[in-house]
Design an enzyme around this catalytic site. Sequence first.
Site, PDB file in Angstrom:
ATOM      1  N   ASP A   1      16.601 -37.616  49.031  1.00 39.26           N
ATOM      2  CA  ASP A   1      16.612 -36.178  49.341  1.00 39.26           C
ATOM      3  C   ASP A   1      17.975 -35.678  48.688  1.00 39.26           C
ATOM      4  OD1 ASP A   1      15.613 -33.486  49.510  1.00 39.26           O
ATOM      5  OD2 ASP A   1      17.174 -33.401  51.102  1.00 39.26           O
ATOM      6  N   SER A   2      18.042 -34.568  48.145  1.00 41.72           N
ATOM      7  CA  SER A   2      19.303 -34.078  47.714  1.00 41.72           C
ATOM      8  C   SER A   2      20.268 -33.819  48.812  1.00 41.72           C
ATOM      9  CB  SER A   2      19.179 -32.846  46.941  1.00 41.72           C
ATOM     10  OG  SER A   2      18.624 -31.722  48.082  1.00 41.72           O
TER      11      SER A   2
ATOM     12  N   HIS B   1      13.517 -27.826  53.144  1.00 43.02           N
ATOM     13  CA  HIS B   1      14.059 -26.931  54.319  1.00 43.02           C
ATOM     14  C   HIS B   1      12.993 -26.182  54.871  1.00 43.02           C
ATOM     15  CE1 HIS B   1      17.586 -28.743  52.393  1.00 43.02           C
ATOM     16  NE2 HIS B   1      18.388 -28.161  53.135  1.00 43.02           N
TER      17      HIS B   1
ATOM     18  N   GLU C   1      20.935 -24.699  56.015  1.00 45.94           N
ATOM     19  CA  GLU C   1      22.015 -25.613  56.134  1.00 45.94           C
ATOM     20  C   GLU C   1      23.041 -25.197  57.098  1.00 45.94           C
ATOM     21  OE1 GLU C   1      22.955 -28.562  53.975  1.00 45.94           O
ATOM     22  OE2 GLU C   1      20.948 -28.434  53.583  1.00 45.94           O
TER      23      GLU C   1
ATOM     24  N   CYS D   1      12.208 -34.836  48.225  1.00 48.71           N
ATOM     25  CA  CYS D   1      12.896 -33.570  47.712  1.00 48.71           C
ATOM     26  C   CYS D   1      12.121 -33.088  46.635  1.00 48.71           C
ATOM     27  CB  CYS D   1      14.329 -33.892  46.826  1.00 48.71           C
ATOM     28  SG  CYS D   1      15.076 -32.675  46.271  1.00 48.71           S
TER      29      CYS D   1
ATOM     30  N   CYS E   1       9.616 -26.946  49.691  1.00 49.99           N
ATOM     31  CA  CYS E   1      10.950 -27.334  49.661  1.00 49.99           C
ATOM     32  C   CYS E   1      11.059 -27.996  50.953  1.00 49.99           C
ATOM     33  CB  CYS E   1      12.053 -26.015  49.513  1.00 49.99           C
ATOM     34  SG  CYS E   1      13.789 -26.199  49.931  1.00 49.99           S
TER      35      CYS E   1
HETATM   36  N1  DGL Z   1      15.866 -30.798  48.754  1.00 49.49           N
HETATM   37  C1  DGL Z   1      15.689 -29.615  47.889  1.00 49.49           C
HETATM   38  C2  DGL Z   1      14.033 -29.441  47.717  1.00 49.49           C
HETATM   39  O1  DGL Z   1      13.301 -29.888  48.478  1.00 49.49           O
HETATM   40  C3  DGL Z   1      16.253 -28.421  48.527  1.00 49.49           C
HETATM   41  C4  DGL Z   1      17.721 -28.483  48.589  1.00 49.49           C
HETATM   42  C5  DGL Z   1      18.399 -28.459  47.326  1.00 49.49           C
HETATM   43  O2  DGL Z   1      18.530 -27.329  46.548  1.00 49.49           O
HETATM   44  O3  DGL Z   1      18.858 -29.542  46.804  1.00 49.49           O
HETATM   45  O4  DGL Z   1      13.814 -28.625  46.775  1.00 49.49           O
END
Ligand code: DGL
Length: 271
Positions: free
Chosen positions: A11-12, A188, A154, A74, A186
């Site tokens: 993931d990011s 989050h 976050e 992600c 997403c």
């Molecule tokens: N992990 C990203 C997603 O699921 C969210 C956080 C980001 O913007 O990197 O889209």
Amino acid sequence: MKKDGAIGVFDSGIGGLTVVKGIMDRLPYENVVYFGDTARVPYGTKSVETINKFTAQIVEFLLSHEVKALVVACNTISAVALDTVYQLAGDIPVIDVISSGAKASVMSTLNHNIGVIATNATVNSNAYTRAIYQLDNQSRVYAKACPLFVPFVEEGLLDHPALELIARDYLNVLEHEGIDTLILGCTHYPLIKPLIRKIMHDKINIIDSSLVASEDLAILLESTGLATEVNNDRIIEHKFYVSDVPAKFQKMAESFLNRNMPLPQLVNLDS
Ligand code: DGL
């Protein structure tokens, strides 16, 4: 590929832990190697070129751990860099949250009106719309970018009144479109699902991509003969890697996963 190899999840940043939780609950005998790009998060506001470059670095890192499958946790990476993942993965199977979320939404909807909430990059890519339409050409997809959700999560401000005001503003538009299914597009957003549930009409089915991706992973491992045999003596050893601030990751991971976590190892993918 070895049956006892780990599942590579990436993931990011920290959000992909929602998918890790899904995997730990659904597949308790599998080991996970996780990479979170905490130095470069968020990806949702970055260009397609940059996201592809970062994605290639992460996939190469995970492949060096001899993973038996990859899970793109992600949504933003799934939306704009999935081809890069497949090219590098070769014959290693890949699960991504968009394919899983799209499939689950098509199975859930009765009126073919599906809502998606996600980052700007995911919404602008139209990836969910395309994936859903391929499965159901009567579908109408209403996608709404909710860029302020990620920073609130976050910062751990899940119960902040400002978040509820923002969420009502984002979500009311979708409710007026008559959707009966809403995808949390997403990583989050599962963490604010109670708030989203409070705002959306009871009849709207909420699809949590982290859960459906874990289910798809379980099916994939079983069908390819890659599932680890159930064995209570097996030592489960998950490994976590991040590109910055491991202590913050550890703290958030302990509260997300509700268990003690070792300090993740720091990795610099640019070197
Ligand atoms: N992990 C990203 C997603 O699921 C969210 C956080 C980001 O913007 O990197 O889209």
